[in-house]
Write a protein that holds these residues in place. Structure first.
Motif, PDB file in Angstrom:
ATOM      1  N   ASP A   1       0.489  -1.264  -0.107  1.00  0.00           N
ATOM      2  CA  ASP A   1       0.018  -0.027  -0.057  1.00  0.00           C
ATOM      3  C   ASP A   1       0.770   1.161  -0.058  1.00  0.00           C
ATOM      4  O   ASP A   1       0.346   2.352  -0.035  1.00  0.00           O
ATOM      5  N   GLU A   2       2.266   1.095   0.362  1.00  0.00           N
ATOM      6  CA  GLU A   2       3.007   2.337   0.352  1.00  0.00           C
ATOM      7  C   GLU A   2       3.796   2.588  -0.935  1.00  0.00           C
ATOM      8  O   GLU A   2       4.213   3.608  -1.221  1.00  0.00           O
ATOM      9  N   LEU A   3       3.990   1.470  -1.885  1.00  0.00           N
ATOM     10  CA  LEU A   3       4.569   1.492  -3.098  1.00  0.00           C
ATOM     11  C   LEU A   3       4.111   2.271  -4.132  1.00  0.00           C
ATOM     12  O   LEU A   3       2.822   2.204  -4.382  1.00  0.00           O
TER      13      LEU A   3
ATOM     14  N   VAL B   1       8.186  -0.220 -10.807  1.00  0.00           N
ATOM     15  CA  VAL B   1       8.785  -0.369 -12.233  1.00  0.00           C
ATOM     16  C   VAL B   1      10.326  -0.503 -12.083  1.00  0.00           C
ATOM     17  O   VAL B   1      10.898  -1.131 -12.627  1.00  0.00           O
ATOM     18  N   LYS B   2      11.037   0.326 -11.033  1.00  0.00           N
ATOM     19  CA  LYS B   2      12.411   0.149 -10.617  1.00  0.00           C
ATOM     20  C   LYS B   2      12.691  -1.268 -10.233  1.00  0.00           C
ATOM     21  O   LYS B   2      13.668  -1.911 -10.564  1.00  0.00           O
ATOM     22  N   PHE B   3      11.719  -1.758  -9.253  1.00  0.00           N
ATOM     23  CA  PHE B   3      11.911  -3.023  -8.849  1.00  0.00           C
ATOM     24  C   PHE B   3      11.978  -4.161  -9.805  1.00  0.00           C
ATOM     25  O   PHE B   3      12.785  -4.946  -9.872  1.00  0.00           O
ATOM     26  N   SER B   4      10.978  -4.022 -11.103  1.00  0.00           N
ATOM     27  CA  SER B   4      10.927  -4.884 -12.027  1.00  0.00           C
ATOM     28  C   SER B   4      12.066  -5.025 -12.765  1.00  0.00           C
ATOM     29  O   SER B   4      12.645  -5.951 -13.385  1.00  0.00           O
TER      30      SER B   4
END
Length: 691
Positions: free
Chosen positions: A654-656, A662-665
């Motif tokens: 709920d915070e992201l 997208v950066k994580f991906s």
């Protein structure tokens, strides 16, 4: 083209096919129910129309005109049509619809039976080729330890001169148990090999072929049902006749023999070479007296082999008798089905025989399983008979020469070792302070200055690495290293490559001296340095000479003292995972390996570290080092503060923001792409990131 030959590995596709066909039959049934209902409603509507017309006719003029005659004829024919439609609806309900309902139940039962038998033979396959063998292997390893322990105690008794006969008796009993279990393992292995071949070559294909046969029988029955449906619902009007001609044409195109051709082509199993079940040679690493796949015949096993042979012969005879009775039942049931088929008046009557045909296929499956058991017992019988006949009339040889064994190895207490190392270091320190007065040459001084270091700091000491990993490091003539024994912690082994073979020598300890068979030394480094510099053979029998020390990879080697364990982070496949700290305060993650794990699992544990040594990428967790100088073994890795990626996403979902996701991906994709470039398959269910 058939299920048995082409669909050995398409079990899921077969289940989906049966589900699809059941849904199709339910759709056909629903259609027929609606057709019966609509025909009855149509007949009732026509009858009501006729009744209404009659009532209205009573109010008409008294004269009769040609128009009224024609109209009356129309009403009469309509009433006749109503009766015909009602009769057709009843015939459709009691004929094709009733048989279709029976067929759906039979088809559900076929699916249920297929799943049950498949699960049964799969479970038996796993039990025979996996569970039972693993159980025997576990007992095998335990008995190896018991034998080695018994030998150690016997040697201690010999050395002390007390209770030698009692210790010898225990050693014999432990060895007898080991050899008997070895024979059981060899027999079970032979049975598992045959079971595996029978499973893939005969049992599974027979089950699949029987399924195909029942499927085709049901296609034949369905064809009969649809054929009868077509006859009942056919009318004489030109439009309806044309419609039913199309229906009849489509029904005639149904062919049970070619029904599944497209399905088979789509889901054809790729060729997979099944790995042959073989004797696990790692069981023999700590015992050179046992031979893979060889029945042991000696004074400890000769009597038990006779008992085994008798038991196998009895089981073989019982299996053959049961098989004979089942084969007779198959012939009787086949004859009964053939006679019943001749009495079927309609094509759809074949549905009535489906339950008998299913029973026949189940009986054939039982026969096949009995044949597999017969072949297994016959092979075990042949193996035992051959060994018994080879030694018929001979005196069974003794197993062990205990006097020679007693002289070869003496156990050592770890605490005594530590105190002796301290004494040795002090004496060497005294020598170094007076080199000119006590040493004859500078080269000898160099040797002493090297051997003064404790064993754990020697370049050629690799700690508690597995035997197999040590063998991989030995590549050239004379390559050598020292390691701690996995089978006997606290005991040390010299591993050498000599004359194309990798040899392993237990370093003996007795009378405060380390030796192989010649001169003794107060420390292992001095013993190794002596043989390395003088090129004196390790043993006269082996003729092995030390030429090239295999140096450990210092880049990755850490001492246990370099790592301080903290809180428990979780449990892995091989042991616990802790948060830790290096001497320079660097936070790390420490994977530990349980000391009581089987040898093959310890090898897999260290193989993870070998793989990680090759990788260097910002999105891949880095290896910092390994601690193998003693047990338990550690793998020290970069600590990921955010924990595993999946738990982090669930906790912070709920915070992201979209940009962060997208950066994580991108990071995860970059890491996985790097692994792919290294031909690595990531087995985890989630990835890790530097959060």
């Amino acid at each position: 083209m058939g299920f048995g030959g082409d669909l050995k590995y398409s079990h899921d596709a077969l289940l989906k096919l049966q589900d699809w066909e059941l849904r199709l039959l339910e759709t056909v049934k629903k259609f027929m129910v609606m057709r019966v209902k609509s025909d009855k409603e149509y007949a009732s509507t026509l009858q009501n129309l006729c009744n209404q017309v009659d009532k209205e006719s009573a109010c008409q003029l008294d004269y009769i005109s040609n128009v009224s005659k024609s109209w009356l004829l129309v009403v009469q024919q309509t009433e006749q049509l109503s009766k015909i439609m009602k009769t057709h609806a009843e015939d459709l309900n009691s004929g094709p619809l009733h048989r279709l309902t029976m067929m759906i139940k039979d088809k559900q039962q076929v699916k249920k039976n297929f799943i049950g038998v498949h699960q049964q033979i799969e479970a038996e396959m796993y039990k025979v080729t996996k569970t039972e063998l693993e159980k025997l292997k576990s007992s095998y390893r335990q008995l190896i330890k018991e034998v080695n322990s018994a030998k150690e105690k016997y040697k201690e008794a010999v050395a002390k001169g007390r209770e030698t006969e009692k210790a010898k008796d225990r050693c014999e009993k432990a060895t007898m148990k080991l050899h008997m279990l070895h024979n059981q393992y060899v027999l079970a292995l032979k049975g598992a090999q045959l079971h595996q071949h029978q499973y893939y070559d005969t049992t599974l294909p027979l089950l699949l072929d029987s399924l195909q046969k029942m499927q085709e029988e049901m296609i034949k029955a369905l064809k009969g049902i649809l054929d009868e449906y077509s006859e009942i619902t056919s009318l004489v009007t030109e439009e309806i006749v044309n419609v039913h001609k199309e229906i009849q044409t489509s029904v005639e195109q149904i062919d049970p023999n070619s029904e599944y051709n497209d399905f088979i082509d789509t889901h054809r199993s790729s060729e997979v070479i099944e790995q042959e079940i073989e004797f696990d040679t790692s069981l023999l690493e700590e015992n050179e007296n046992l031979q893979a796949n060889e029945i042991m015949w000696n004074n400890l096993t000769a009597e038990s082999l006779q008992v085994m042979l008798k038991t196998v012969i009895e089981e073989l005879m019982q299996t053959q008798q049961t098989l004979l009775s089942k084969e007779e039942l198959v012939l009787e049931l086949e004859k009964k089905i053939e006679e019943s088929s001749k009495t079927c008046e309609k094509k759809s009557d074949i549905v009535l025989l489906l339950s008998q045909k299913q029973a026949l296929e189940e009986l054939k499956q039982t026969v096949q399983q009995l044949r597999c058991s017969e072949a297994k017992f016959a092979a075990q019988k042949e193996l035992l008979e051959q060994k018994v006949q080879e030694n018929d009339g001979k005196e069974p040889p003794p197993v062990v020469n205990y006097e020679e064994d007693a002289r070869s190895v003496t156990s050592m207490d770890k605490k005594d070792k530590v105190s002796r190392f301290d004494t040795i270091r002090h004496s060497i320190a005294g020598i170094i302070r007076s080199p000119k007065s006590m040493l004859g040459s500078s080269s000898f001084f160099d040797v002493i200055s090297t051997t003064e270091k404790p064993l754990s700091e020697q370049d050629w000491y690799h700690g508690a690495i597995p035997r197999i990993e040590a063998q991989e490091l030995l590549k050239q003539q004379g390559d050598f290293l020292v390691r701690e024994s996995h089978g006997k912690p606290g005991e040390y082994v010299l591993s050498v490559f000599s004359d194309g073979q990798r040899r392993h020598f237990i370093i003996q300890y007795a009378d405060n001296q380390y030796r192989f068979e010649g001169t003794g030394f107060p420390t292992i480094p001095q013993l190794i340095e002596h043989h390395y510099t003088t090129k004196q053979v390790i043993t006269k029998k082996s003729g092995v000479v030390l030429l090239n020390p295999v140096v450990k990879d210092k880049k990755w080697v850490l001492n246990h003292e370099d790592v301080t364990l903290g809180e428990l982070l979780g449990k892995g496949n091989f042991g616990e995972v802790y948060k830790g700290t290096l001497k320079d305060k660097t936070p790390v993650a420490v994977k530990t390996c349980k000391e009581d794990l089987p040898q093959e699992l310890k090898i897999k544990f260290l193989s993870e570290a070998r793989i990680l040594k090759q990788y260097d990428h910002p999105n891949i967790v880095k290896l910092i080092g390994v601690c193998t100088q003693r047990q338990p073994i550690y793998i020290v890795m970069e600590l990921v503060p955010g924990g595993d990626f999946l738990s982090f996403l669930r906790k912070k979902k709920d915070e992201l923001k979209t940009k962060q996701l997208v950066k994580f991906s991108l990071d995860a994709a970059s890491g996985m792409a790097y692994l792919e470039s290294k031909n690595c398959i990531h087995r985890s269910g989630h990835c890790e990131d530097n959060l």
